[in-house]
Design a protein around this motif. Structure first.
Motif, PDB file in Angstrom:
ATOM      1  N   UNK A 236       0.846  -1.193   0.000  1.00  0.00           N
ATOM      2  CA  UNK A 236       0.000   0.000   0.000  1.00  0.00           C
ATOM      3  C   UNK A 236       0.883   1.245   0.000  1.00  0.00           C
ATOM      4  N   UNK A 237       0.657   2.149  -0.954  1.00  0.00           N
ATOM      5  CA  UNK A 237       1.317   3.457  -1.004  1.00  0.00           C
ATOM      6  C   UNK A 237       0.230   4.521  -0.901  1.00  0.00           C
ATOM      7  N   UNK A 238       0.422   5.487   0.022  1.00  0.00           N
ATOM      8  CA  UNK A 238      -0.681   6.383   0.344  1.00  0.00           C
ATOM      9  C   UNK A 238      -0.166   7.746   0.778  1.00  0.00           C
ATOM     10  N   UNK A 239      -0.765   8.800   0.227  1.00  0.00           N
ATOM     11  CA  UNK A 239      -0.406  10.160   0.603  1.00  0.00           C
ATOM     12  C   UNK A 239      -0.911  10.472   2.009  1.00  0.00           C
ATOM     13  N   UNK A 240      -0.294  11.451   2.631  1.00  0.00           N
ATOM     14  CA  UNK A 240      -0.733  11.902   3.948  1.00  0.00           C
ATOM     15  C   UNK A 240      -2.193  12.357   3.887  1.00  0.00           C
ATOM     16  N   UNK A 241      -3.004  11.876   4.816  1.00  0.00           N
ATOM     17  CA  UNK A 241      -4.401  12.278   4.891  1.00  0.00           C
ATOM     18  C   UNK A 241      -5.337  11.522   3.983  1.00  0.00           C
ATOM     19  N   UNK A 242      -4.827  10.597   3.185  1.00  0.00           N
ATOM     20  CA  UNK A 242      -5.672   9.851   2.246  1.00  0.00           C
ATOM     21  C   UNK A 242      -6.026   8.483   2.821  1.00  0.00           C
ATOM     22  N   UNK A 243      -7.057   7.869   2.235  1.00  0.00           N
ATOM     23  CA  UNK A 243      -7.362   6.487   2.584  1.00  0.00           C
ATOM     24  C   UNK A 243      -7.618   5.683   1.325  1.00  0.00           C
ATOM     25  N   UNK A 244      -7.643   4.369   1.478  1.00  0.00           N
ATOM     26  CA  UNK A 244      -7.713   3.483   0.328  1.00  0.00           C
ATOM     27  C   UNK A 244      -8.379   2.184   0.745  1.00  0.00           C
ATOM     28  N   UNK A 245      -9.170   1.590  -0.159  1.00  0.00           N
ATOM     29  CA  UNK A 245      -9.695   0.266   0.111  1.00  0.00           C
ATOM     30  C   UNK A 245      -8.807  -0.766  -0.563  1.00  0.00           C
ATOM     31  N   UNK A 246      -8.336  -1.719   0.206  1.00  0.00           N
ATOM     32  CA  UNK A 246      -7.466  -2.774  -0.300  1.00  0.00           C
ATOM     33  C   UNK A 246      -8.250  -4.078  -0.262  1.00  0.00           C
ATOM     34  N   UNK A 247      -8.523  -4.651  -1.431  1.00  0.00           N
ATOM     35  CA  UNK A 247      -9.272  -5.908  -1.525  1.00  0.00           C
ATOM     36  C   UNK A 247      -8.283  -7.055  -1.727  1.00  0.00           C
ATOM     37  N   UNK A 248      -8.299  -7.983  -0.824  1.00  0.00           N
ATOM     38  CA  UNK A 248      -7.447  -9.162  -0.886  1.00  0.00           C
ATOM     39  C   UNK A 248      -8.228 -10.335  -1.482  1.00  0.00           C
ATOM     40  N   UNK A 249      -7.547 -11.409  -1.863  1.00  0.00           N
ATOM     41  CA  UNK A 249      -8.276 -12.567  -2.423  1.00  0.00           C
ATOM     42  C   UNK A 249      -9.343 -13.092  -1.469  1.00  0.00           C
ATOM     43  N   UNK A 250     -10.429 -13.573  -2.035  1.00  0.00           N
ATOM     44  CA  UNK A 250     -11.552 -14.076  -1.255  1.00  0.00           C
ATOM     45  C   UNK A 250     -11.141 -15.303  -0.435  1.00  0.00           C
ATOM     46  N   UNK A 251     -11.651 -15.355   0.783  1.00  0.00           N
ATOM     47  CA  UNK A 251     -11.476 -16.542   1.610  1.00  0.00           C
ATOM     48  C   UNK A 251     -12.611 -17.503   1.292  1.00  0.00           C
ATOM     49  N   UNK A 252     -12.279 -18.654   0.698  1.00  0.00           N
ATOM     50  CA  UNK A 252     -13.286 -19.641   0.328  1.00  0.00           C
ATOM     51  C   UNK A 252     -12.675 -21.028   0.488  1.00  0.00           C
ATOM     52  N   UNK A 253     -13.382 -21.895   1.192  1.00  0.00           N
ATOM     53  CA  UNK A 253     -12.886 -23.225   1.497  1.00  0.00           C
ATOM     54  C   UNK A 253     -13.848 -24.289   0.959  1.00  0.00           C
ATOM     55  N   UNK A 254     -13.291 -25.467   0.672  1.00  0.00           N
ATOM     56  CA  UNK A 254     -14.124 -26.577   0.228  1.00  0.00           C
ATOM     57  C   UNK A 254     -15.053 -27.049   1.335  1.00  0.00           C
ATOM     58  N   UNK A 255     -14.619 -26.873   2.588  1.00  0.00           N
ATOM     59  CA  UNK A 255     -15.453 -27.221   3.728  1.00  0.00           C
ATOM     60  C   UNK A 255     -15.020 -26.368   4.908  1.00  0.00           C
ATOM     61  N   UNK A 256     -15.893 -26.242   5.896  1.00  0.00           N
ATOM     62  CA  UNK A 256     -15.632 -25.415   7.073  1.00  0.00           C
ATOM     63  C   UNK A 256     -15.918 -26.235   8.329  1.00  0.00           C
ATOM     64  N   UNK A 257     -14.876 -26.724   8.982  1.00  0.00           N
ATOM     65  CA  UNK A 257     -15.097 -27.498  10.206  1.00  0.00           C
ATOM     66  C   UNK A 257     -15.735 -26.640  11.289  1.00  0.00           C
ATOM     67  N   UNK A 258     -16.537 -27.268  12.143  1.00  0.00           N
ATOM     68  CA  UNK A 258     -17.117 -26.581  13.289  1.00  0.00           C
ATOM     69  C   UNK A 258     -16.005 -26.116  14.214  1.00  0.00           C
ATOM     70  N   UNK A 259     -16.164 -24.914  14.760  1.00  0.00           N
ATOM     71  CA  UNK A 259     -15.178 -24.389  15.688  1.00  0.00           C
ATOM     72  C   UNK A 259     -15.033 -22.889  15.588  1.00  0.00           C
ATOM     73  N   UNK A 260     -14.030 -22.358  16.284  1.00  0.00           N
ATOM     74  CA  UNK A 260     -13.796 -20.915  16.360  1.00  0.00           C
ATOM     75  C   UNK A 260     -12.752 -20.492  15.340  1.00  0.00           C
ATOM     76  N   UNK A 261     -12.990 -19.342  14.719  1.00  0.00           N
ATOM     77  CA  UNK A 261     -12.101 -18.777  13.714  1.00  0.00           C
ATOM     78  C   UNK A 261     -11.733 -17.350  14.127  1.00  0.00           C
ATOM     79  N   UNK A 262     -10.519 -16.937  13.805  1.00  0.00           N
ATOM     80  CA  UNK A 262     -10.112 -15.544  13.974  1.00  0.00           C
ATOM     81  C   UNK A 262      -9.711 -14.981  12.623  1.00  0.00           C
ATOM     82  N   UNK A 263     -10.064 -13.735  12.384  1.00  0.00           N
ATOM     83  CA  UNK A 263      -9.642 -12.998  11.198  1.00  0.00           C
ATOM     84  C   UNK A 263      -8.892 -11.773  11.684  1.00  0.00           C
ATOM     85  N   UNK A 264      -7.594 -11.701  11.356  1.00  0.00           N
ATOM     86  CA  UNK A 264      -6.733 -10.628  11.842  1.00  0.00           C
ATOM     87  C   UNK A 264      -6.230  -9.789  10.683  1.00  0.00           C
ATOM     88  N   UNK A 265      -6.486  -8.483  10.744  1.00  0.00           N
ATOM     89  CA  UNK A 265      -5.944  -7.529   9.775  1.00  0.00           C
ATOM     90  C   UNK A 265      -4.790  -6.769  10.430  1.00  0.00           C
TER      91      UNK A 265
END
Length: 575
Positions: A236-265
């Motif tokens: 990310x390159x950004x001027x002072x005082x500016x903001x930007x939306x950064x879209x990363x690849x989609x999180x998609x799984x073949x299956x999702x086991x039961x349990x707790x998940x964390x998403x950290x940015x």
């Protein structure tokens, strides 16, 4: 807080620049080092009184007003003049406290909540609001006690307001700037594969610093039970005082086991950040057996982790609060009912009624409620004073037999609870801000409806509800879709089975009709009978059931007497 309008034109990995940056407002203790850091707060300008904190910047020592409540003019104005005044909630209006501090020369006011465990809330204006021209914030009882010890021991310096330009290198984001899962708890039947559940990962990033930023890095990582299953980054390159939306690849799984998940940015500038407190945000979601909720559930009890209870302002005949749920691939999913909690101010909940309704929401214009179509309704009658306790209501047919709602694919639903007494508060959570999800998921809504007068034909709807960061503590209960549905009559008890959730046992109060031999069936979420036994209860009015041999999960318990009378109810077993 000033909010940006989120306009996402593409879901592919990439970036988008906004024309203006949001103010980043903070309550930051600068010294002493033992208590230095940022603290949670609410502020008066969010309720349209006091100085606009988005355009304020105050740095000064913190001084406690001598009588602490500040309901009368300060007796130590010399000490307060030019400093930030600390006062305590209680005995008079917030604005009167702030006015007295201002008259003594305070440049800002910190009001400390006087109730342990209550957390934060908005400060209503009061009669003196128009005369207050300085920033006013409220902090929790616990933070106030922690900081008060440092103030009493020496000098405490704090910064309140907009920190834009305060540091040369300073990048960050708000809770509402990150894309999160569409729900905090999602049943596995609605997350069977990548076609039914995914997260379009991304975040708004702002350069609050006075220097331009080059080659900073935004990373997003998802863990399941502390094991990393997704990690993507972008420069990310950004001027002072500016903001930007950064879209990363989609999180998609073949299956999702039961349990707790964390998403950290995490945003990492190439130069050390002067205010690292807003460089990382961690959010949570769960894949569950049978529960959907916009609020986090305790991983052990599967009960909502609530921030508090609230209601609409003023007097009204009906207050409705809803939680939206968008179903992509319904499969054989069926909704059996809702769980929720309530409190009543200075009075009992006994004999009060809550109406539970589920709607299909068909209008693509999400501000319009003309096209909601009811698909299920159930009245819940409080038989006792179950203050702040989670209770459940299950959809039934005219014979009072369980009649779950079969869901449709690619359908948006509203799960709504309505109260008919303006002294009743509904449980809620503000731990997740769904602001950036409103367009990406077309789902993150918690609208409110009000009928001001009895007999009013239609309520007035408020699509934004209490804001994108407040969701009702409402759990949508899924259940078995095959076995014995018509026999699963959800029973009414004078005294509820307890404890529920449970671990090793549950006690079921019974009446005389159940004397003698009874048959106990325990049915799991798939419809499989996991426990079956015959028990003689002729000498007891309580049936005690050992559940130590049953795995964690949601089950339906059935108790059948010799005269074929049946009790049925859901139980959560949490090991």
């Amino acid at each position: 807080m000033k909010r940006k309008i989120l306009l996402i034109l593409s879901l592919f990995a990439g970036i988008m620049i906004n024309n203006h940056a949001n103010a980043q407002i903070v309550f930051l203790v600068e010294t002493p080092s033992s208590v230095a850091g940022s603290y949670g707060f609410t502020y008066s300008s969010d309720n349209n009184w006091g100085a606009d904190i988005n355009t304020s910047a105050v740095s000064a020592p913190v001084v406690v007003i001598n009588d602490s409540l500040a309901c009368t003019p300060a007796v130590n104005p010399t000490a307060i003049n030019g400093n930030i005044a600390m006062v305590y909630r209680g005995s008079c209006m917030f604005s009167l406290k702030a006015y007295h501090a201002q008259q003594a020369g305070a440049v800002a006011v910190i009001i400390v909540n006087n109730k342990p465990g209550e957390g934060l809330f908005g400060m209503l204006a009061g009669d003196s609001a128009s005369a207050v021209t300085i920033p006013v914030i409220l902090i929790s009882y616990e933070d106030g006690a922690f900081l008060r010890s440092a103030i009493d021991a020496g000098t405490l310096n704090a910064f309140i307001g907009n920190k834009s330009g305060l540091y040369p290198s300073d990048m960050g984001f708000y809770n509402g700037d990150i894309v999160v899962a569409s729900g905090a708890a999602i049943p596995q039947v609605l997350a069977s594969d990548s076609n039914s559940f995914s997260i379009p990962v991304g975040a708004w990033v702002t350069n609050f610093g006075s220097d331009n930023q080059t080659n900073a890095t935004l990373n997003a990582e998802i863990k399941h039970e502390n094991v990393s299953i997704y990690s993507q980054s972008m420069s990310v390159t950004l001027l002072s005082g500016a903001d930007i939306f950064v879209a990363l690849p989609k999180f998609a799984q073949a299956s999702y086991p039961i349990g707790s998940y964390t998403l950290t940015y995490t945003i990492s500038p190439t130069v050390a950040d002067g205010y690292p407190a807003d460089n990382q945000i961690i959010t949570y979601f769960q894949i569950t057996e049978s529960k959907y909720s916009k609020v986090r559930l305790d991983p052990n009890t599967l009960l909502p982790i609530k921030t508090g209870s609230t209601r609409a302002a003023g007097a009204y005949a009906e207050f409705t609060w809803c939680s939206s749920m968008k179903v992509k691939n319904a499969g054989n999913a069926k909704v059996h009912g809702f769980s929720f909690s309530a409190t009543r101010e200075n009075s009992s909940l006994a004999d009060k009624t809550v109406l539970c309704k589920m709607y299909e929401w068909n209008n693509k214009n999400l501000s319009n409620f003309d096209s909601i179509s009811e698909v299920g309704s159930k009245l819940y009658d409080y038989l006792g004073n179950y203050q702040d306790s989670v209770v459940s209501a299950y959809f039934e047919n005219n014979q009072e037999e369980l009649e779950p709602i079969t869901l449709k694919s690619n359908q948006l639903y509203l799960a709504c609870i309505t109260v008919f007494d303006d002294s009743i508060n509904l449980g809620y959570s503000s731990s997740i801000d769904y602001l950036s999800n409103t367009v990406l998921h077309d789902d993150a809504f918690s609208p409110v409806a009000i009928k001001e007068l009895p007999g009013q034909a239609n309520p007035t709807w408020y699509n934004s509800g209490f804001g994108t960061e407040m969701a009702p503590g409402l759990t949508i209960e899924f259940g078995p879709s095959t076995v014995g549905i018509k026999e699963n009559k959800i029973s009414t008890f004078e005294q509820m089975p307890y404890p529920n959730p449970t671990n090793n046992y549950i006690s079921i109060p019974l009446k005389g009709d159940y004397a003698g031999m009874v048959e106990l069936l325990v049915i799991d979420i798939t419809g499989k009978i996991v426990k079956s036994e015959r028990i003689n209860i002729s000498n007891s009015t309580i049936l005690n059931v050992n559940t130590s041999d049953i795995n964690s999960g949601t089950y339906f318990f059935q108790v059948k007497s010799e005269n074929k009378k049946t009790l049925s109810f859901p139980v959560v077993i949490a090991k």
